[in-house]
Design an enzyme around this catalytic site. Structure first.
Site, PDB file in Angstrom:
ATOM      1  N   HIS A 127       0.871  -1.183   0.000  1.00  0.00           N
ATOM      2  CA  HIS A 127       0.000   0.000   0.000  1.00  0.00           C
ATOM      3  C   HIS A 127       0.907   1.232   0.000  1.00  0.00           C
ATOM      4  CE1 HIS A 127      -2.854   2.909   1.813  1.00  0.00           C
ATOM      5  NE2 HIS A 127      -3.820   2.072   1.497  1.00  0.00           N
ATOM      6  N   ASP A 204       2.992  -4.459   8.295  1.00  0.00           N
ATOM      7  CA  ASP A 204       1.791  -3.675   8.080  1.00  0.00           C
ATOM      8  C   ASP A 204       0.603  -4.615   8.301  1.00  0.00           C
ATOM      9  OD1 ASP A 204      -0.476  -2.559   6.978  1.00  0.00           O
ATOM     10  OD2 ASP A 204       0.549  -1.693   5.241  1.00  0.00           O
ATOM     11  N   GLN A 207      -4.573  -5.057   7.131  1.00  0.00           N
ATOM     12  CA  GLN A 207      -5.573  -6.020   6.648  1.00  0.00           C
ATOM     13  C   GLN A 207      -5.570  -7.321   7.446  1.00  0.00           C
ATOM     14  OE1 GLN A 207      -7.885  -5.280   4.470  1.00  0.00           O
ATOM     15  NE2 GLN A 207      -7.022  -3.329   3.796  1.00  0.00           N
ATOM     16  N   LYS A 230     -10.642  -0.694  10.327  1.00  0.00           N
ATOM     17  CA  LYS A 230     -10.813  -1.885   9.474  1.00  0.00           C
ATOM     18  C   LYS A 230     -11.216  -3.093  10.319  1.00  0.00           C
ATOM     19  CE  LYS A 230      -7.328  -0.225   6.262  1.00  0.00           C
ATOM     20  NZ  LYS A 230      -8.068   0.293   5.116  1.00  0.00           N
ATOM     21  N   CYS A 368      -4.704   2.382  -3.829  1.00  0.00           N
ATOM     22  CA  CYS A 368      -3.499   2.844  -3.124  1.00  0.00           C
ATOM     23  C   CYS A 368      -2.303   1.932  -3.380  1.00  0.00           C
ATOM     24  CB  CYS A 368      -3.741   2.980  -1.625  1.00  0.00           C
ATOM     25  SG  CYS A 368      -4.943   4.236  -1.226  1.00  0.00           S
TER      26      CYS A 368
HETATM   27  N1  PLP Z   1      -1.735  -0.734   4.609  1.00  0.00           N
HETATM   28  C1  PLP Z   1      -2.681  -1.496   4.050  1.00  0.00           C
HETATM   29  C2  PLP Z   1      -2.337  -2.883   3.591  1.00  0.00           C
HETATM   30  C3  PLP Z   1      -3.970  -0.997   3.887  1.00  0.00           C
HETATM   31  O1  PLP Z   1      -4.916  -1.753   3.325  1.00  0.00           O
HETATM   32  C4  PLP Z   1      -4.252   0.313   4.336  1.00  0.00           C
HETATM   33  C5  PLP Z   1      -5.586   0.894   4.123  1.00  0.00           C
HETATM   34  O2  PLP Z   1      -6.323   0.520   3.244  1.00  0.00           O
HETATM   35  C6  PLP Z   1      -3.236   1.046   4.933  1.00  0.00           C
HETATM   36  C7  PLP Z   1      -1.992   0.503   5.056  1.00  0.00           C
HETATM   37  C8  PLP Z   1      -3.483   2.428   5.450  1.00  0.00           C
HETATM   38  O3  PLP Z   1      -4.384   2.400   6.529  1.00  0.00           O
HETATM   39  P1  PLP Z   1      -4.939   3.755   7.151  1.00  0.00           P
HETATM   40  O4  PLP Z   1      -5.503   4.545   5.996  1.00  0.00           O
HETATM   41  O5  PLP Z   1      -5.999   3.307   8.103  1.00  0.00           O
HETATM   42  O6  PLP Z   1      -3.809   4.452   7.803  1.00  0.00           O
END
Ligand code: PLP
Length: 412
Positions: A127, A204, A207, A230, A368
């Protein structure tokens, strides 16, 4: 572990008021955009309501009943997050706005020790939140960002990983589950390989925390980042989790109230962990809402949530795969909550808009992950992403909506 039965899912759905609503007139909502954000059960909505009606006050500095209550609830939320994720110590749970802010914290604070020529290893499926903070760090320090390539099934190329992990790799920053492809990465093995090299590891968990039982101590990573929204909790809150020793060795990244011990006009000293990294008034209400979401998911049981999601998403991938005109973007051995695809002859944005007319909410775009789109050779994908309250019947509604979209485009 057993997935929830259809009757259990129906009961669970009653906890989510939004799932009862209709869109575009009389269409029952089918919400398949959970990778972007999950829906919230009543207990979370009520926890927020109760906090603001009953205990709202600023934390840590007040000497009155409400301040004491708010502080106790905020700190109880921290302990809850630590317990839920198997964090080594609640002092190692730093509340952030979410995964993005947690990764930026690491890049800006821990990252200060990097030097020109050091390597930061990510992957092509990351992401943007796990790419851009490292690029900014590389620009500041002269470090180099390298990316693990993917196999044709949308999994990490593990041979390439072995080659890329070298003596200069200072940090490995990897997603546990891809938000775009649904791939579950074998992070435990990769963490132990990286640790054997002396490489720091950030996972990270945006998910994975909503979908799998997580035990950070067992995983063995140095940093874990996740977002409450999430996992049935509110937006605007998440956490960076690490050992107190590691956090102790890092400089603060933002200055202000809450994070100090002593301040003079010349210099300052820092508060104890985790407050050193929580400058300013924190997001008290949403931390308390997150604790309620964790209670809710724990009561359902993370093993059962995982089993339910796996069954749902594997069924969705199989049925989408058999649907004329649909091409899956990836075929990983193990899938998290998402299935993504293309529909022949129709741009993903048009697909999402057309299926929305049938009441089905899916996502279209680069989700993203622009470097991943470049790798796939398409600017955009469609993504259906599930949570434990979804049903196979809802996949049926998605397939019907896809057929209608194909008819509208004159494709049979
Ligand atoms: N990393 C992953 C794999 C994600 O799916 C997301 C959000 O969709 C993020 C990071 C970023 O999360 P946040 O926007 O809640 O900071």
């Amino acid at each position: 572990m057993k997935a929830f039965s259809p009757a259990e899912i129906l009961k669970i759905r009653e906890d989510f008021p939004i799932l009862q609503r209709k869109v575009h007139g009389d269409r029952d909502l089918v919400y398949l955009d959970n990778a972007a954000t999950s829906q919230k059960p009543l207990c979370v909505i009520e926890a927020l309501n109760h906090y603001y009606r009953h205990s709202n006050a600023n934390v840590h500095r007040g000497m009155h009943a409400l301040a004491e209550e708010a502080t106790a609830d905020y700190e109880a939320a921290r302990a809850k997050v630590a317990g839920f994720l198997g964090a080594p110590d609640p002092k190692g749970v730093v509340f952030t706005r979410g995964t993005t802010e947690a990764i930026n914290l690491v890049a800006q604070s821990w990252g200060q020790k990097l030097q020109s020529g050091d390597e930061i290893l990510i992957s092509v499926m990351e992401h943007h939140s796990n790419i851009v903070p490292w690029q900014l760090l590389a620009q500041r320090t002269g470090a180099v960002v390298k990316a693990i390539p993917l196999t044709p099934t949308g999994e990490l190329d593990l041979e390439a990983f072995d080659t890329l992990l070298g003596p200069k790799t200072r940090i490995l920053a990897l997603t546990q589950i891809s938000n775009a492809l649904g791939t579950v990465n074998p992070v435990k093995d990769l963490i132990s390989k990286a640790k054997a090299h002396g490489t720091t590891v950030l996972i990270d968990g945006a998910q994975s925390a909503p979908h799998l039982p997580i035990n950070i101590s067992e995983l063995g990573c140095d940093f874990f980042a996740c977002s409450a929204h999430k996992m049935c909790g509110p937006t605007g809150i998440g956490a960076l989790i690490a050992s107190p020793e590691l956090l102790e060795s890092m400089p603060p990244w933002q200055g202000g109230g809450e994070m100090i011990d002593q301040v003079t006009l010349e210099s300052s000293t820092w508060a104890d962990l985790p407050y050193k990294f929580e400058a300013g008034t924190p997001n008290i209400g949403d931390a308390i809402g997150w604790a309620s979401a964790i209670d809710y998911m724990q009561e359902l049981g993370m093993e059962r949530i995982e089993a339910t999601l796996q069954a749902l998403v594997n069924d969705a991938a199989d049925r989408l795969d058999q649907e004329p005109g649909v091409t899956l973007t990836a075929r990983p051995t193990e899938r998290g909550g998402a299935v993504s695809f293309w529909l022949d002859g129709i741009h993903p944005h048009d697909v999402a808009q057309l299926v929305d007319q049938s009441g089905v909410a899916i996502r279209a775009g680069h989700v993203c992950c622009q470097p991943l789109m470049k790798h796939l050779g398409h600017p955009a994908i469609n993504r259906a992403s599930y949570h434990f309250y979804n049903t196979p019947e809802e996949t049926g509604r998605l397939l019907e909506a896809i057929r209608i979209a194909r008819k509208i485009f004159g494709i049979s």
